[in-house]
Design an enzyme around this catalytic site. Sequence first.
Site, PDB file in Angstrom:
ATOM      1  N   SER A 248      -6.272  -3.437   6.568  1.00 54.97           N
ATOM      2  CA  SER A 248      -7.339  -2.437   6.524  1.00 54.97           C
ATOM      3  C   SER A 248      -8.345  -2.654   7.660  1.00 54.97           C
ATOM      4  O   SER A 248      -8.499  -3.773   8.164  1.00 54.97           O
ATOM      5  CB  SER A 248      -8.051  -2.511   5.180  1.00 54.97           C
ATOM      6  OG  SER A 248      -8.667  -3.778   5.052  1.00 54.97           O
ATOM      7  N   GLU A 269      -3.928  -3.945  13.913  1.00 53.75           N
ATOM      8  CA  GLU A 269      -3.248  -2.698  13.551  1.00 53.75           C
ATOM      9  C   GLU A 269      -3.841  -2.274  12.216  1.00 53.75           C
ATOM     10  O   GLU A 269      -3.559  -2.883  11.187  1.00 53.75           O
ATOM     11  CB  GLU A 269      -1.736  -2.930  13.421  1.00 53.75           C
ATOM     12  CG  GLU A 269      -1.083  -3.490  14.670  1.00 53.75           C
ATOM     13  CD  GLU A 269      -0.916  -2.472  15.791  1.00 53.75           C
ATOM     14  OE1 GLU A 269      -1.137  -1.267  15.539  1.00 53.75           O
ATOM     15  OE2 GLU A 269      -0.597  -2.884  16.913  1.00 53.75           O
ATOM     16  N   CYS A 303       0.708   3.372   7.099  1.00 58.51           N
ATOM     17  CA  CYS A 303      -0.497   3.554   7.914  1.00 58.51           C
ATOM     18  C   CYS A 303      -0.426   4.807   8.766  1.00 58.51           C
ATOM     19  O   CYS A 303      -1.444   5.402   9.079  1.00 58.51           O
ATOM     20  CB  CYS A 303      -0.713   2.330   8.788  1.00 58.51           C
ATOM     21  SG  CYS A 303       0.712   1.957   9.824  1.00 58.51           S
ATOM     22  N   GLU A 401      -9.325   7.041   3.989  1.00 56.56           N
ATOM     23  CA  GLU A 401      -7.890   6.828   3.882  1.00 56.56           C
ATOM     24  C   GLU A 401      -7.532   6.677   2.398  1.00 56.56           C
ATOM     25  O   GLU A 401      -8.105   5.835   1.711  1.00 56.56           O
ATOM     26  CB  GLU A 401      -7.503   5.556   4.642  1.00 56.56           C
ATOM     27  CG  GLU A 401      -6.017   5.286   4.655  1.00 56.56           C
ATOM     28  CD  GLU A 401      -5.677   3.956   5.332  1.00 56.56           C
ATOM     29  OE1 GLU A 401      -6.382   2.960   5.096  1.00 56.56           O
ATOM     30  OE2 GLU A 401      -4.697   3.927   6.094  1.00 56.56           O
TER      31      GLU A 401
HETATM   32  P1  NAD Z   1      -5.972  -5.685   3.539  1.00 51.03           P
HETATM   33  O1  NAD Z   1      -6.833  -5.678   4.749  1.00 51.03           O
HETATM   34  O2  NAD Z   1      -6.617  -5.742   2.223  1.00 51.03           O
HETATM   35  O3  NAD Z   1      -4.961  -6.914   3.584  1.00 51.03           O
HETATM   36  C1  NAD Z   1      -4.090  -7.155   4.677  1.00 51.03           C
HETATM   37  C2  NAD Z   1      -3.804  -8.647   4.770  1.00 51.03           C
HETATM   38  O4  NAD Z   1      -5.030  -9.312   5.049  1.00 51.03           O
HETATM   39  C3  NAD Z   1      -3.266  -9.263   3.484  1.00 51.03           C
HETATM   40  O5  NAD Z   1      -2.314 -10.243   3.793  1.00 51.03           O
HETATM   41  C4  NAD Z   1      -4.506  -9.907   2.876  1.00 51.03           C
HETATM   42  O6  NAD Z   1      -4.217 -10.989   2.025  1.00 51.03           O
HETATM   43  C5  NAD Z   1      -5.214 -10.366   4.123  1.00 51.03           C
HETATM   44  N1  NAD Z   1      -6.658 -10.580   3.944  1.00 51.03           N
HETATM   45  C6  NAD Z   1      -7.486 -10.033   3.026  1.00 51.03           C
HETATM   46  N2  NAD Z   1      -8.750 -10.487   3.185  1.00 51.03           N
HETATM   47  C7  NAD Z   1      -8.718 -11.340   4.244  1.00 51.03           C
HETATM   48  C8  NAD Z   1      -9.692 -12.119   4.915  1.00 51.03           C
HETATM   49  N3  NAD Z   1     -10.971 -12.123   4.520  1.00 51.03           N
HETATM   50  N4  NAD Z   1      -9.313 -12.875   5.971  1.00 51.03           N
HETATM   51  C9  NAD Z   1      -8.030 -12.857   6.401  1.00 51.03           C
HETATM   52  N5  NAD Z   1      -7.059 -12.155   5.788  1.00 51.03           N
HETATM   53  C10 NAD Z   1      -7.387 -11.397   4.730  1.00 51.03           C
HETATM   54  O7  NAD Z   1      -5.036  -4.398   3.681  1.00 51.03           O
HETATM   55  P2  NAD Z   1      -3.912  -3.905   2.650  1.00 51.03           P
HETATM   56  O8  NAD Z   1      -4.578  -3.172   1.550  1.00 51.03           O
HETATM   57  O9  NAD Z   1      -3.002  -5.003   2.317  1.00 51.03           O
HETATM   58  O10 NAD Z   1      -3.102  -2.895   3.574  1.00 51.03           O
HETATM   59  C11 NAD Z   1      -3.373  -1.554   3.624  1.00 51.03           C
HETATM   60  C12 NAD Z   1      -4.141  -1.222   4.894  1.00 51.03           C
HETATM   61  O11 NAD Z   1      -3.389  -1.672   6.023  1.00 51.03           O
HETATM   62  C13 NAD Z   1      -4.322   0.267   5.089  1.00 51.03           C
HETATM   63  O12 NAD Z   1      -5.616   0.504   5.573  1.00 51.03           O
HETATM   64  C14 NAD Z   1      -3.282   0.614   6.136  1.00 51.03           C
HETATM   65  O13 NAD Z   1      -3.565   1.764   6.888  1.00 51.03           O
HETATM   66  C15 NAD Z   1      -3.292  -0.629   6.981  1.00 51.03           C
HETATM   67  N6  NAD Z   1      -2.040  -0.760   7.729  1.00 51.03           N
HETATM   68  C16 NAD Z   1      -2.054  -0.572   9.074  1.00 51.03           C
HETATM   69  C17 NAD Z   1      -0.866  -0.645   9.802  1.00 51.03           C
HETATM   70  C18 NAD Z   1      -0.832  -0.396  11.296  1.00 51.03           C
HETATM   71  O14 NAD Z   1       0.170  -0.694  11.919  1.00 51.03           O
HETATM   72  N7  NAD Z   1      -1.883   0.157  11.874  1.00 51.03           N
HETATM   73  C19 NAD Z   1       0.327  -0.934   9.140  1.00 51.03           C
HETATM   74  C20 NAD Z   1       0.291  -1.122   7.762  1.00 51.03           C
HETATM   75  C21 NAD Z   1      -0.891  -1.049   7.060  1.00 51.03           C
END
Ligand code: NAD
Length: 532
Positions: A248, A269, A303, A401
Amino acid sequence: MTDSQHRNAVAATPVGARRAADVVTPDLLARLTRDVPGTGRTACHAPLTGERLAELPESAPEDVTAAYERARAAHHAWAARPARERAAVLLRFHDLVLRRQAEVLDLIQLETGKARLHAHEEVLAVCLAARHYGRKAPGYLAPKRRQGAVPGLTRTRELRQPRGVIGMISPWNYPFELSVGDALPAFAAGNAVLMKPDTETALTALWARDVLIEAGLPADVWQIVIGEGPVIGASVVDHGDYLSFTGSSATGRQVAQRAAARLVGCSLELGGKNPMIVLPDADLDKAAAGAVRACFSSAGQLCISIERLYVHASVADAFLERFVARTRAMRLGASLAYGADMGSLVSENQLRIVTRHVEEAVAKGATVLAGGQARPDIGPLFYEPTILDGVEPPMAVCTEETFGPVVSVYRFFDPDEAVTMANATPYGLNSSVWSGSARTARAVAARLRTGTVNINEGYASAYGSVQAPMGGMGESGIGRRHGSEGILKYTEAQTVAEQRLLPMAPSFGMSDEQYAALMSRSLRALKAFRFR
Ligand code: NAD
């Protein structure tokens, strides 16, 4: 038929379908988790049924530090191997994945709840990346001759050195592609990787590691740790020589701030609120079929999926008739087999967000053209593919989103208006333009502020074009995956310049004035002879 009477059909479950316990056997679990450090225990779950899928080791911050040390120790021998040898590992991996795809399709479906066809998109994406970097990495990384400061006297080469150990954090929505798919170019460039996948989808990443080791990757070069982001995320970020984060925008910001404090580079990303524009000369049948793929693949938890649909007013009714009919005809299903058009959401949190966005929009005056309901009769986290009309600010679904199977339809009267509305978001990840005229579509594409634009397709054309960069503008990210940028980001550029015959200074008893005059004459001559 009104929407309240219509429910999406359930895909037939094939007789003898496999269940979670048939796939995640104790032997498989022991093999996959053998190298995961940590004495804690955590668990992952199967969204299709809500059942507990497996118990996993849980890593503490000190386990992350120790895993970094192992990766660092292994990195040097791996980096010393010729680029061709490293690339050959990717090509063997490509073949193994294709041969054993049923195993990973089961795991992806079990961990994410997505339909098998959408799980197969991950196999496609990973194999495309493995083939591309397997074939092209040696060329991307090869030393390049560059023109020297003084042609003939300075011989200059640009080298690409691996960064060391890449810290990689990946989300749950594409657990195969966004784990190993992004790690492959890092390995090809001679790096080690320490990865933290999302706990709920760690088995898929661990399967990928197991197969890559079988293909020839030394085991310690890829460390996987498991734990919650707020608990071990900081340790992952604080020791990497470069960070690759997918998730995210909110978490991406935190990662970028920590990386900046250490002056370490990162690629991010992040999220999107991706627009699709249907111009008046579009083939409406193809556009409607494309919109179904673009909005509802992986239940919209993609995404680059489309959440805003701009349709020219002159064709809006005809387009919507087709799009709504196709959406209502989608079959939802929970079995580990092909046949369903859409699977489940991944978590209660995602179901909560989707439900909130739809209910709030309806309460404020939006109309549901298709879907709009949870489907607990199929599985605990199923939600129908949903089309909303009459969405406007400040409804959350208009700008935030959703990351679910929900798309809002807006009408426009001229392409300028469509471009302005499409660009009116802090995000800039992906977009889609539909037109019968390639020239018209390209002109609109050039004005869209998104990292990828697909013409007459929703997302797969641009994402699958792995020789070209993919990533986000604005709050959708920094840096790119795929193509030369997708591997060179995992390297440090190093310029090695050898000075021959004469120094870069006055020589042969020349005065400073004579040297300055000689060099000035040389500069004029170099320009006149079109040196670059
Ligand atoms: P998220 O940011 O909650 O988590 C992503 C990862 O980050 C997980 O492994 C999580 O454990 C880790 N994380 C969480 N808090 C953290 C911290 N404080 N420090 C380090 N790591 C931490 O996102 P999500 O809900 O798992 O994924 C969905 C989001 O990802 C959506 O916004 C989507 O659009 C985005 N996404 C983007 C792409 C791209 O290529 N642009 C691809 C897939 C998903």
